[in-house]
Design a protein around this motif. Structure first.
Motif, PDB file in Angstrom:
ATOM      1  N   TYR A 282       0.840  -1.210   0.000  1.00  0.00           N
ATOM      2  CA  TYR A 282       0.000   0.000   0.000  1.00  0.00           C
ATOM      3  C   TYR A 282       0.870   1.253   0.000  1.00  0.00           C
ATOM      4  O   TYR A 282       0.692   2.158  -0.829  1.00  0.00           O
ATOM      5  CB  TYR A 282      -0.907  -0.031   1.229  1.00  0.00           C
ATOM      6  N   TRP A 285       2.750   1.762  -3.347  1.00  0.00           N
ATOM      7  CA  TRP A 285       1.904   2.263  -4.446  1.00  0.00           C
ATOM      8  C   TRP A 285       1.566   3.742  -4.227  1.00  0.00           C
ATOM      9  O   TRP A 285       1.663   4.553  -5.147  1.00  0.00           O
ATOM     10  CB  TRP A 285       0.635   1.427  -4.565  1.00  0.00           C
ATOM     11  N   GLN A 286       1.197   4.081  -2.988  1.00  0.00           N
ATOM     12  CA  GLN A 286       0.804   5.466  -2.705  1.00  0.00           C
ATOM     13  C   GLN A 286       1.977   6.429  -2.890  1.00  0.00           C
ATOM     14  O   GLN A 286       1.790   7.573  -3.257  1.00  0.00           O
ATOM     15  CB  GLN A 286       0.219   5.580  -1.296  1.00  0.00           C
ATOM     16  N   SER A 287       3.198   5.967  -2.620  1.00  0.00           N
ATOM     17  CA  SER A 287       4.374   6.844  -2.750  1.00  0.00           C
ATOM     18  C   SER A 287       4.998   6.760  -4.146  1.00  0.00           C
ATOM     19  O   SER A 287       6.056   7.330  -4.394  1.00  0.00           O
ATOM     20  CB  SER A 287       5.410   6.482  -1.692  1.00  0.00           C
ATOM     21  N   PRO A 303      -5.893   5.127  -6.952  1.00  0.00           N
ATOM     22  CA  PRO A 303      -5.285   5.148  -5.623  1.00  0.00           C
ATOM     23  C   PRO A 303      -5.708   3.932  -4.802  1.00  0.00           C
ATOM     24  O   PRO A 303      -6.822   3.420  -4.962  1.00  0.00           O
ATOM     25  CB  PRO A 303      -5.814   6.443  -4.996  1.00  0.00           C
TER      26      PRO A 303
END
Ligand code: MN
Length: 313
Positions: A282, A285-287, A303
């Motif tokens: 998670y 992917w978010q960063s 997102p």
């Protein structure tokens, strides 16, 4: 305490002649969900049925009308620890991924993407196809030996099939009735597309495998239990053969494999074993970390939702 061995320990029949106890067929209905622009029927996982062999996800997509510019329209999103199996009944769709793959898929062809430690992909309109889109997407949980490994993508334009008087069985993954798919598989499993006319077929089965039938169109019957379109019929283990009856035309997938040796943890598009692994994926992917690479897609990146156990929710 020792002896004597009772009938319950081992029935007094000769090896090889011992009948396997055939389990009852359990039918579960699909749940409607939305994936990109499409309404899908999710046959797996369902409450009480998390996996069949290493098969841990099955979505029936469409039929839905798509155009040159509007298809499934699932923007770039990540996966870990699984293989995606895309199989179309009708129409065309475009796959793009962070390995640089760009592949149109058509009926009769197989797209197989291996996520391993991380991959991202999109599913898009083709730029030229207009009409109905109908198909399935399945996931296969990867075993410990490959789930931390490199991502990969395979496209198979031709797959072997087996014919009977009332059926054509195309082998997507694994081996079935003497025909073997060229697709990679990391555990013992099988996936078969069945195009069925009215009649009955009895197919060879492996007693070590658990099996399920996912019906795409029409109705089939196993051991007298009807399985309708959108339903999954779980057949259990211990079968030497699988007999499928139908009173009209039908389309179904037969999936099976050796049961998973360890529990899997599924969250969003991730298949893992622990919450820490999901948290790491998670965050990566978010960063926009290099772990998942980038997909050359015109669609918006999707997102990730925060894991349900995240404290800051
Ligand atoms: Mn995906």
């Amino acid at each position: 305490m020792s002896g004597p061995v009772t009938y319950d320990d081992t029935p007094p029949t000769e090896e090889g002649a011992r009948p396997h106890p055939v389990p009852e067929v359990e039918v579960t209905a699909a749940r409607e969900a939305t994936v990109g622009a499409l309404t899908v029927r999710r046959a797996l996982p369902r409450r009480g049925r998390r996996a069949v062999g290493a098969w841990c996800f099955a979505d029936l997509m469409g039929p839905a009308a798509v155009t040159e510019d509007a298809g499934i329209d699932v923007g770039p999103h990540p996966h870990i620890g699984l293989q995606t199996v895309t199989w179309l009944i009708s129409g065309e769709s475009l796959h793009r991924d962070s390995l640089g793959s760009e592949q149109v898929i058509r009926p009769g062809q197989l797209n197989l993407m291996t996520a391993g430690n991380g991959v991202a992909h999109s599913e898009e309109a083709t730029g030229r196809y207009r009409g109905d889109l109908h198909g399935v997407q399945l996931w296969i949980a990867q075993p410990e030996s490959s789930r931390h490994g490199a991502p990969a993508f395979e496209h198979h334009a031709e797959l072997p099939s087996v014919e009977s008087p009332a059926a054509v069985a195309t082998v997507l993954v694994g081996e079935f009735a003497g025909a073997a798919s060229p697709a990679r598989h990391d555990t013992a499993l099988v996936g078969v597309d069945l195009v069925l006319r009215q009649g009955t077929d009895e197919w060879p089965a492996s007693p070590d495998f658990e099996y399920a039938v996912v019906v795409v169109d029409g109705t089939v019957s196993v051991d007298g239990t009807a399985i309708d379109a959108g339903q999954l019929g779980y057949l259990g283990r211990g079968r030497d053969t699988i007999r499928i009856d139908r009173t009209g035309s039908a389309r179904a997938l037969l999936i099976g494999g050796t049961p998973l040796e360890e529990p899997i943890l599924m969250w969003w598009n991730f298949v893992a074993r622990t919450r820490d692994e999901i948290d790491d994926a998670y965050a990566a992917w978010q960063s926009r970390s290099d772990r998942f690479g980038t997909v050359a897609s015109p669609l918006e990146r999707i997102p990730a939702p925060a894991p349900m156990w995240a404290p800051s929710r």
